[in-house]
Design a protein around this motif. Sequence first.
Motif, short mmCIF file in Angstrom:
data_model
loop_
_atom_site.label_atom_id
_atom_site.label_comp_id
_atom_site.label_asym_id
_atom_site.label_seq_id
_atom_site.Cartn_x
_atom_site.Cartn_y
_atom_site.Cartn_z
N ASP A 1 20.58 8.27 -36.17
CA ASP A 1 20.67 6.87 -35.73
C ASP A 1 22.13 6.41 -35.64
O ASP A 1 22.50 5.68 -34.72
N ALA A 2 22.95 6.84 -36.59
CA ALA A 2 24.38 6.50 -36.56
C ALA A 2 25.04 7.14 -35.35
O ALA A 2 25.87 6.51 -34.67
N LEU A 3 24.69 8.39 -35.04
CA LEU A 3 25.24 9.06 -33.86
C LEU A 3 24.80 8.34 -32.59
O LEU A 3 25.57 8.22 -31.63
N ASN A 4 23.57 7.85 -32.58
CA ASN A 4 23.08 7.08 -31.45
C ASN A 4 23.89 5.79 -31.28
O ASN A 4 24.25 5.41 -30.17
N GLU A 5 24.21 5.15 -32.39
CA GLU A 5 25.02 3.94 -32.37
C GLU A 5 26.41 4.24 -31.77
O GLU A 5 26.91 3.49 -30.94
N ILE A 6 27.00 5.35 -32.19
CA ILE A 6 28.31 5.76 -31.67
C ILE A 6 28.21 6.05 -30.18
O ILE A 6 29.02 5.59 -29.38
N SER A 7 27.18 6.80 -29.82
CA SER A 7 26.97 7.16 -28.42
C SER A 7 26.83 5.91 -27.55
O SER A 7 27.46 5.80 -26.49
N SER A 8 26.05 4.96 -28.02
CA SER A 8 25.85 3.71 -27.27
C SER A 8 27.15 2.94 -27.13
O SER A 8 27.45 2.40 -26.07
N SER A 9 27.91 2.88 -28.22
CA SER A 9 29.17 2.13 -28.19
C SER A 9 30.18 2.74 -27.22
O SER A 9 31.02 2.04 -26.67
N LEU A 10 30.08 4.04 -27.01
CA LEU A 10 30.97 4.73 -26.07
C LEU A 10 30.37 4.77 -24.66
O LEU A 10 30.93 5.42 -23.78
N GLU A 11 29.23 4.11 -24.51
CA GLU A 11 28.51 4.06 -23.24
C GLU A 11 28.16 5.44 -22.72
O GLU A 11 28.26 5.74 -21.53
N ILE A 12 27.74 6.29 -23.66
CA ILE A 12 27.27 7.63 -23.32
C ILE A 12 25.76 7.57 -23.26
O ILE A 12 25.11 7.19 -24.22
N GLU A 13 25.22 7.91 -22.11
CA GLU A 13 23.77 7.85 -21.90
C GLU A 13 23.11 9.11 -22.46
O GLU A 13 23.57 10.23 -22.21
N ALA A 14 22.03 8.90 -23.20
CA ALA A 14 21.24 10.03 -23.71
C ALA A 14 19.85 9.51 -24.04
O ALA A 14 19.70 8.36 -24.47
N VAL A 15 18.85 10.34 -23.83
CA VAL A 15 17.47 9.90 -24.06
C VAL A 15 16.82 10.55 -25.28
O VAL A 15 15.68 10.24 -25.60
N SER A 16 17.52 11.47 -25.93
CA SER A 16 16.95 12.14 -27.10
C SER A 16 18.08 12.43 -28.08
O SER A 16 19.26 12.34 -27.73
N TYR A 17 17.71 12.77 -29.30
CA TYR A 17 18.74 13.12 -30.29
C TYR A 17 19.51 14.35 -29.85
O TYR A 17 20.72 14.42 -29.98
N ARG A 18 18.81 15.32 -29.30
CA ARG A 18 19.50 16.51 -28.77
C ARG A 18 20.46 16.11 -27.66
O ARG A 18 21.56 16.63 -27.56
N GLY A 19 20.01 15.19 -26.81
CA GLY A 19 20.85 14.70 -25.72
C GLY A 19 22.09 13.98 -26.23
O GLY A 19 23.18 14.12 -25.66
#
Length: 139
Positions: free
Chosen positions: A54-72
Amino acid sequence: MKKEDIKYKKKLIEESIQKVRSSMPKTQERFSKMGLAKDGIYKQIEFAIQNLLDALNEISSSLEIEAVSYRGIIESLHKEKIIGDELKEKLDFLVQLREVLIYNYDLINDEIAFRNMEEYLQFLEEGLKFLSSFLEGEE
């Protein structure tokens, strides 16, 4: 990015790691006979992995990196050179471990889990180090 969310997730991960370490018996036989307490250890590992992802997802979102799964998310963070090869490998493993803990719990082999528990915790700690360094770089 909500730094407070990431810091809170970091704290939850640290607490889970501590709970697992303090609850682990010295022998595999004792571990296998722990019953619900053993299930609690597995649940804490799952909870820590979930918070890390979830923290990695937060980082990814903040960097505007699109991904649809944890692997993504992991793949994208790696592709953008935000995480290195070694951390990517460990995170990929944690995603797989999470899947087993959630969806294929009956497949868990207590002997293998006991033998590898320290490695699982070290992988989580590597994730914590990444979160810390990322947060430091953002301040």
